[in-house]
Design an enzyme around this catalytic site. Structure first.
Site, PDB file in Angstrom:
ATOM      1  N   SER A 285      -6.278  21.562  22.679  1.00  6.01           N
ATOM      2  CA  SER A 285      -5.478  20.838  23.668  1.00  6.01           C
ATOM      3  C   SER A 285      -6.315  20.423  24.871  1.00  6.01           C
ATOM      4  CB  SER A 285      -4.302  21.709  24.139  1.00  6.01           C
ATOM      5  OG  SER A 285      -4.743  22.990  24.517  1.00  6.01           O
TER       6      SER A 285
ATOM      7  N   HIS B 179      -3.764  16.889  17.731  1.00  3.13           N
ATOM      8  CA  HIS B 179      -3.125  17.823  18.647  1.00  3.13           C
ATOM      9  C   HIS B 179      -1.623  17.849  18.421  1.00  3.13           C
ATOM     10  CE1 HIS B 179      -1.924  18.947  23.006  1.00  3.13           C
ATOM     11  NE2 HIS B 179      -2.077  20.038  22.275  1.00  3.13           N
TER      12      HIS B 179
ATOM     13  N   GLU C 242      -0.975  13.952  18.839  1.00  5.31           N
ATOM     14  CA  GLU C 242      -2.006  13.106  19.435  1.00  5.31           C
ATOM     15  C   GLU C 242      -3.207  13.050  18.493  1.00  5.31           C
ATOM     16  OE1 GLU C 242      -1.870  13.431  24.216  1.00  5.31           O
ATOM     17  OE2 GLU C 242      -2.328  15.321  23.202  1.00  5.31           O
TER      18      GLU C 242
ATOM     19  N   ASN D 286      -1.279  16.435  28.138  1.00  3.69           N
ATOM     20  CA  ASN D 286      -1.640  17.517  29.053  1.00  3.69           C
ATOM     21  C   ASN D 286      -2.240  17.011  30.359  1.00  3.69           C
ATOM     22  OD1 ASN D 286      -0.686  19.773  27.717  1.00  3.69           O
ATOM     23  ND2 ASN D 286      -2.525  19.993  26.481  1.00  3.69           N
TER      24      ASN D 286
END
Length: 287
Positions: free
Chosen positions: A121, A142, A154, A193
């Protein structure tokens, strides 16, 4: 290019077990590798428990549960992933651990065109890619927790990732696993994130300063902004140790103060108050 039917998953914690479960339910032959026999047993139990919950809640039939379990095998020997066409690494968010996994996979993979994906991540995908002799076949993939519920994946190409690998990764996530895909840059935090972490850390700082209680912060964001879960409950779900690791990786790359882990987060991790998985974080849980 043959259709992917044999998947390997390295790591069977929250993320790895979820990826393995989804893939088995979608008809893939899945081999899951863990570090020790004890972790292998615990990982299998985690997958079985999740499938049993799906059965109890009417989301699966007994036949679907049994067929998924029949497609799953578990091992503590990475060599048993040699015949896999696609391998997803989902171990702890630790750069050295992940680098070691990729070096080992590079040696054992027998399929020359096998894709090696990382569920990191925050760690740059290119760092993992160049640790192998097949950097064009390494890509970030991800997933989000809980994997059986969250639709997004992702896809993160490194500078070394080939266009064919990106195409195969996107097709794997969408056509085989039924997920939705966005493409993200290979920079710490990617898309989600990079936006989410500063928000979560701001909520911790609000608690740390005494400005508001966790339950009021969470209720405010749930009712005021229509978030399905407030930031502190979300942190407990993610795991405070994981959140700290992601924040530290992002701060290391950008030196942006908003990415720095607050002292309260560091102290809670040091105390073992990691959220749901430890039974205590910003809230208490029945383990």
């Amino acid at each position: 290019m043959s259709r992917i039917s044999r998947l390997g998953v390295v790591g069977c914690g929250l993320m790895g077990s979820g990826i393995a479960e989804v893939a088995a339910l979608r008809g893939l032959d899945v081999t899951v590798a863990e570090a020790t026999p004890e972790l292998t047993t615990a990982g299998r139990a985690r997958v079985v428990a999740s499938l049993d919950r799906g059965l109890q809640h009417g989301k699966l039939t007994p036949a679907e549960r049994d067929q998924a379990l029949a497609r799953l095998s578990f091992t503590h020997d990475l060599g048993e992933l040699a015949d896999r066409q696609f391998v997803i690494e989902a171990v702890a968010e630790n750069r050295e651990v992940k680098l070691d996994i990729f070096r080992q996979l590079d040696k054992v993979m027998a399929e020359p065109d096998a894709v090696l994906a990382t569920n990191t991540s925050s760690i740059p995908v290119v760092d993992l890619a160049v640790a192998t002799g097949r950097s064009s076949h390494v890509v970030g993939l991800h997933f989000f927790n809980p994997v059986p519920v969250q639709k997004l994946v992702e896809v993160i190409p490194a500078l070394t990732t080939s266009a064919d690998t990106v195409t195969r990764a996107r097709a794997f996530a969408t056509e085989l696993l039924g997920k939705e895909v966005i493409q993200a840059p290979d920079r710490s935090g990617f898309v989600v994130n990079a936006l989410l972490v500063p928000y979560l850390l701001a909520a911790i700082r609000m608690v740390e300063s005494g400005a508001a209680r966790p339950e009021d912060i969470d209720r405010g964001m749930e009712l005021g902004c229509a978030h399905p879960m407030g930031p502190l409950r979300l942190l407990d779900l993610i795991g405070l140790d994981t959140a700290q690791a992601v924040a530290e990786s992002m701060y290391e790359e950008f030196k942006e103060p908003l990415y720095a882990a607050p002292p309260l987060l560091q102290r809670m991790v040091a105390a073992g108050h990691l959220g749901r998985k430890s039974g205590r974080g910003f809230y208490l849980y029945d383990r």
